[in-house]
Design a protein around this motif. Sequence first.
Motif, mmCIF file in Angstrom:
data_model
loop_
_atom_site.group_PDB
_atom_site.id
_atom_site.type_symbol
_atom_site.label_atom_id
_atom_site.label_comp_id
_atom_site.label_asym_id
_atom_site.label_seq_id
_atom_site.Cartn_x
_atom_site.Cartn_y
_atom_site.Cartn_z
ATOM 1 N N GLU A 13 -8.417 0.742 3.638
ATOM 2 C CA GLU A 13 -7.822 -0.115 2.624
ATOM 3 C C GLU A 13 -7.215 -1.364 3.247
ATOM 4 O O GLU A 13 -7.309 -2.469 2.694
ATOM 5 N N THR A 46 -3.445 6.503 -1.416
ATOM 6 C CA THR A 46 -4.630 5.875 -0.840
ATOM 7 C C THR A 46 -5.383 6.895 0.012
ATOM 8 O O THR A 46 -4.797 7.542 0.877
ATOM 9 N N ILE A 87 0.852 -1.192 0.000
ATOM 10 C CA ILE A 87 0.000 0.000 0.000
ATOM 11 C C ILE A 87 0.885 1.237 0.000
ATOM 12 O O ILE A 87 1.667 1.448 0.935
ATOM 13 N N ARG A 120 -8.269 -5.283 2.442
ATOM 14 C CA ARG A 120 -7.325 -6.276 1.903
ATOM 15 C C ARG A 120 -7.081 -7.442 2.857
ATOM 16 O O ARG A 120 -6.647 -8.518 2.421
#
Length: 344
Positions: A224, A218, A213, A228
């Motif tokens: 996020e 982001t 990431i 994930r």
Amino acid sequence: MRAVVCSAVGVLPGVREVPDPECPADGVLVAVAATGVCRSDWHAWRGHDPVQLPIIPGHEFAGVIAAVGAGVTGWRVGDRVTTPFVLGCGRCEFCVAGDAQVCPHQEQPGFTLPGSFAQLVAVPRAAANLVRLPDAVTFVAAASLGCRFATAFRAIVTHGEVRAGQWVVVHGCGGVGLSAVMIAKALGANVVAVDVTADALAAADRLGADEIIHSTETDDVATEIVRRTDGGAHVGVDAVGNPASAAASVASLRRRGRHVQVGLLFGADAFPAFPMDRVIAQELAILGSHGMPAVDYPAMLDMLASGALQPEQLVTRRVGLDDAPAALAGMDSYAGSGMTIIEP
């Protein structure tokens, strides 16, 4: 001997001829074969972590015993050794319990004592703090252990209690963070690496990180991570020392998850805002990790000797003593990844 000397906050250190250190009666002199350049050294040089100046920096080192104090037994000239960066007294309740890393009477080379950016370093309290190096562990590998790798090992193994199949999220992929990635993968965990630079993330990817990431690309790092990891991290590690990354780590934990704070936070940053309502309702744990005591080194060294851990992979640059000041000053930027090792 030749040594790097920090004479004033923020002023580029110089390499000087200085008197050899005296051998402590309860300790040894170590001829430094390799020593790491750590962000903790940079914090001290920049005045974030005040130390009494002038001082020789450096606290991650390995080498050969050059002299043995009169009160020391079990060690001799020529032995290959390293030490933790926290030198416990060996006598207090914490040291006796195996927790020398929080000894209230601790000494630290490079901070309270002359450090290892030098040809020789004095190590007091040898009985409590010297660690014998297996022949299979190189000096460069051992020097990379002293602060960053050992701290990451304790963060992942002792505090994080990481198990195979769990999700571990590492925020910040410098020396500590990449160490945490390597250790977590060696234990069979799934790893998410978070950083602001492509180089650091590429290094994490090479070490086997399962998810990458780029935090500046982001909108919401915590959301996020939850997506994930299918519900959040079992363990989050802030390896950079930033209020935003620490908060993101806590916010992205699954229920009963564990946040381990490794990166140093100073000044106003030392008081990050955590969602304590969530900490209580979901029984989250917030833990600090401050190095690792000498008594815990054998388990880590066994993994090195077996090849399960290969900290040399984290070393991206080796320099001589003359290039050490520039290497320290180079930490003004977070650019790059991995570790720099000085070979005096």
